[in-house]
Write a protein that holds these residues in place. Structure first.
Motif, PDB file in Angstrom:
ATOM      1  N   THR A  80       0.831  -1.219   0.000  1.00 24.87           N
ATOM      2  CA  THR A  80       0.000   0.000   0.000  1.00 24.87           C
ATOM      3  C   THR A  80       0.851   1.249   0.000  1.00 24.87           C
ATOM      4  OG1 THR A  80      -0.106  -0.083   2.422  1.00 24.87           O
ATOM      5  CG2 THR A  80      -1.898  -1.152   1.195  1.00 24.87           C
ATOM      6  N   GLY A  81       2.143   1.086  -0.337  1.00 28.13           N
ATOM      7  CA  GLY A  81       3.037   2.236  -0.293  1.00 28.13           C
ATOM      8  C   GLY A  81       2.600   3.378  -1.177  1.00 28.13           C
ATOM      9  N   PHE A  82       1.932   3.059  -2.309  1.00 34.18           N
ATOM     10  CA  PHE A  82       1.507   4.125  -3.215  1.00 34.18           C
ATOM     11  C   PHE A  82       0.506   5.066  -2.560  1.00 34.18           C
ATOM     12  CE2 PHE A  82      -1.888   1.104  -3.645  1.00 34.18           C
ATOM     13  CZ  PHE A  82      -3.014   1.846  -3.987  1.00 34.18           C
ATOM     14  N   LEU A  83      -0.218   4.561  -1.557  1.00 29.75           N
ATOM     15  CA  LEU A  83      -1.198   5.410  -0.866  1.00 29.75           C
ATOM     16  C   LEU A  83      -0.529   6.509  -0.045  1.00 29.75           C
ATOM     17  CD1 LEU A  83      -3.709   2.716   0.437  1.00 29.75           C
ATOM     18  CD2 LEU A  83      -4.061   4.290  -1.469  1.00 29.75           C
ATOM     19  N   PHE A  84       0.744   6.287   0.328  1.00 26.88           N
ATOM     20  CA  PHE A  84       1.420   7.214   1.227  1.00 26.88           C
ATOM     21  C   PHE A  84       2.557   7.976   0.552  1.00 26.88           C
ATOM     22  CE2 PHE A  84      -0.490   3.765   3.589  1.00 26.88           C
ATOM     23  CZ  PHE A  84      -1.294   4.459   4.470  1.00 26.88           C
ATOM     24  N   THR A  85       2.636   7.851  -0.777  1.00 29.17           N
ATOM     25  CA  THR A  85       3.583   8.678  -1.529  1.00 29.17           C
ATOM     26  C   THR A  85       3.219  10.144  -1.326  1.00 29.17           C
ATOM     27  OG1 THR A  85       3.809   6.949  -3.194  1.00 29.17           O
ATOM     28  CG2 THR A  85       4.485   9.176  -3.827  1.00 29.17           C
ATOM     29  N   ARG A  86       4.222  10.982  -1.105  1.00 31.22           N
ATOM     30  CA  ARG A  86       3.945  12.395  -0.869  1.00 31.22           C
ATOM     31  C   ARG A  86       3.723  13.117  -2.193  1.00 31.22           C
ATOM     32  NH1 ARG A  86       2.677  12.560   4.376  1.00 31.22           N
ATOM     33  NH2 ARG A  86       2.517  14.791   3.995  1.00 31.22           N
ATOM     34  N   ILE A  87       2.613  13.801  -2.300  1.00 34.66           N
ATOM     35  CA  ILE A  87       2.279  14.598  -3.475  1.00 34.66           C
ATOM     36  C   ILE A  87       1.924  16.010  -3.023  1.00 34.66           C
ATOM     37  CG2 ILE A  87       1.471  12.604  -4.788  1.00 34.66           C
ATOM     38  CD1 ILE A  87      -1.397  13.456  -4.129  1.00 34.66           C
ATOM     39  N   SER A  88       1.853  16.935  -3.957  1.00 38.97           N
ATOM     40  CA  SER A  88       1.537  18.314  -3.604  1.00 38.97           C
ATOM     41  C   SER A  88       0.165  18.408  -2.946  1.00 38.97           C
ATOM     42  CB  SER A  88       1.558  19.202  -4.855  1.00 38.97           C
ATOM     43  OG  SER A  88       1.108  20.511  -4.526  1.00 38.97           O
ATOM     44  N   ILE A  89       0.077  19.237  -1.938  1.00 37.59           N
ATOM     45  CA  ILE A  89      -1.171  19.436  -1.197  1.00 37.59           C
ATOM     46  C   ILE A  89      -2.136  20.369  -1.926  1.00 37.59           C
ATOM     47  CG2 ILE A  89      -0.499  21.488   0.146  1.00 37.59           C
ATOM     48  CD1 ILE A  89      -1.712  20.096   2.614  1.00 37.59           C
ATOM     49  N   ALA A  90      -1.710  20.923  -3.066  1.00 34.61           N
ATOM     50  CA  ALA A  90      -2.480  21.948  -3.772  1.00 34.61           C
ATOM     51  C   ALA A  90      -3.930  21.540  -4.084  1.00 34.61           C
ATOM     52  CB  ALA A  90      -1.752  22.366  -5.046  1.00 34.61           C
ATOM     53  N   PRO A  91      -4.188  20.329  -4.628  1.00 35.37           N
ATOM     54  CA  PRO A  91      -5.589  19.978  -4.916  1.00 35.37           C
ATOM     55  C   PRO A  91      -6.479  19.991  -3.680  1.00 35.37           C
ATOM     56  CG  PRO A  91      -4.088  18.455  -5.996  1.00 35.37           C
ATOM     57  CD  PRO A  91      -3.263  19.267  -5.053  1.00 35.37           C
ATOM     58  N   LEU A  92      -5.960  19.514  -2.566  1.00 39.29           N
ATOM     59  CA  LEU A  92      -6.742  19.478  -1.333  1.00 39.29           C
ATOM     60  C   LEU A  92      -7.033  20.883  -0.826  1.00 39.29           C
ATOM     61  CD1 LEU A  92      -8.031  17.699   0.832  1.00 39.29           C
ATOM     62  CD2 LEU A  92      -5.824  17.665   2.018  1.00 39.29           C
TER      63      LEU A  92
END
Length: 439
Positions: free
Chosen positions: A3-15
């Motif tokens: 489930t590592g892909f669930l916790f990859t860090r991505i930009s918070i911009a959409p949220l």
């Protein structure tokens, strides 16, 4: 399972973008209620509000209380948009909106249920960690990334909304354009009336709407079709906003487009308008305990949301007639129901039945809704029973109800020999006092 892909860090911009849009839309809804006529219509004029089963204890505030109720809701929504006291504001907004939803179902909209789900999801997300008052007051909160599941869960939720809406359209009266002709009838006197009354245009809307619901999520996820899918979203939801009474849902759906674009693209959009995301890159990254809890909760949520729209397949009868399993299932704008209803009271020990004047108990608009909805007929019977008991009389309540679906010949809806005063309402199985109409 990895489930590592669930916790990859991505930009918070959409949220962050969605937090702002969501708060503004909910404020628009709440203040619109204060300024409009819906509060008296829904909460103040009726003697009985038809709450969701199990929430009969929810009562409208007296006097001007409901106006203050929605005004406070609007303020909390603006606080959410601004990221001010985020958890408290969003918690209050969730409780207030959910209360107004559960308090009455005379006007039922799937998008109100969706709003509640989105509120709950946002409560678990770091949406106030950038471009917020909270982050300005407490710089240590600032964060430029989020775990990828914060994006994927919104995509999953919208996929369920559209796919189940598409599946529900797979029945003859939708596919032959008949239902579209019914809901377009009120627009015949408009300047575009000749167009929407054309049979081939109605077929286009019927099949186009069904195919749109099936294909829009994959088209948004695939980079090469994303722009065309966005244009289709704009046309579809703006057309619905013009022709159907579905509140804030068109704008809400469009605001969720931010989760289908690359997070860095939304970040670039913020930069172009002079808003700069700043802060640390990661919080709680690769913390095993946190990840396990998150995966468990996400899995549970995903399963529940998948199961609820399927439950009507395990209940006898045609859900379009019985309504059993209809709510919370993304069965949106699918049919036109008209009905007739006569209810009778039979005093204990008597063989005589007296016709009940429903106008003494319910508003005209409530009656128009009751006649085609078995659960509301049952609630009406329970309410009338209590009124008689308050006068010292014990009665049996019977009903003769017929319902026409999409202008087809009317059919029996309620077993006229069933005493609704003593009947039980079963939420996850068939109620024997509802006529099945299984075809």
């Amino acid at each position: 399972m990895k489930t590592g892909f669930l916790f990859t860090r991505i930009s918070i911009a959409p949220l962050v973008f969605f937090r702002m849009a969501f708060g503004i839309l909910l404020a628009w809804h709440a203040f619109g209620m204060v300024a409009g006529k819906d509060i008296p219509y829904l909460y103040l004029t009726p003697k009985y509000l038809f709450p969701f089963i199990g929430f009969e204890w929810l009562k409208p505030l007296p006097g001007a209380g409901m106006y203050w109720y929605f005004a406070v809701m609007g303020v909390t929504a603006l606080f959410v948009a601004a990221g001010f006291l985020y958890r408290y504001s969003l918690g209050a907004l969730t409780l207030l909106f959910t209360g107004s939803y559960l308090m009455q179902k005379t006007i039922y909209n799937n998008h109100h249920y969706l709003v509640i789900l989105l509120c709950i999801l946002l409560l678990f997300m770091p949406a106030n960690r950038s471009l917020s008052i909270d982050a300005a007051i407490k710089p240590s909160l600032k964060q430029t990334t989020m775990p990828a599941w914060c994006r994927y869960i919104f995509i999953y939720q919208m996929a369920l909304v559209y796919v189940f809406a598409a599946i529900a359209k797979l029945y003859p009266t939708w596919l032959n354009g008949k239902f579209i002709s019914i809901i377009m009838a009120p627009h015949k006197r408009t300047f575009y009336g000749a167009v929407v009354q054309n049979h081939y245009f109605q077929l286009f809307l019927a099949w186009g709407g069904m195919l749109f619901d099936f294909l829009i999520i994959p088209a948004l996820l695939y980079r090469r079709t994303r722009v065309m899918a966005t244009l289709a979203m704009l046309f579809f939801h703006l057309f619905n906003a013009k022709t159907l009474s579905i509140g804030i849902f068109p704008m809400l759906a469009l605001s969720m487009l931010c989760f289908f674009y690359e997070p860095e693209s939304i970040k670039t959009l913020f930069t172009k308008i002079g808003l700069q995301l700043s802060g640390s890159v990661a919080h709680n990254n690769n913390v095993y305990k946190y990840n396990c809890i998150a995966v468990t909760l996400l899995s549970l949520y995903a399963l529940i949301q998948l199961a609820l729209p399927l439950r009507h397949h395990f209940i006898e009868g045609n859900v379009q007639y019985t309504g059993e399993g209809h709510r919370l299932s993304w069965r949106m704008k699918l049919f036109d129901k008209r009905g007739t209803l006569t209810m009778y009271a039979q005093p204990k020990g008597s063989s005589e039945k007296a016709v009940i004047n429903l106008g003494n108990y319910f508003t005209r608009d409530q009656i128009a809704r009751i006649v085609s909805r078995p659960d509301m007929i049952w609630q009406a019977a329970q309410y009338i029973k209590k009124d008689y008991e308050a006068k010292g009389q014990k009665v049996a309540i019977y009903a003769t109800a017929k319902m026409s679906l999409n202008q087809l010949p009317a059919r029996d809806l309620i077993d006229e020999n069933a005493n609704l005063a003593d009947a039980k309402l079963l939420y996850f199985s068939h109620c024997p006092w509802i006529v099945e109409n299984s075809d």
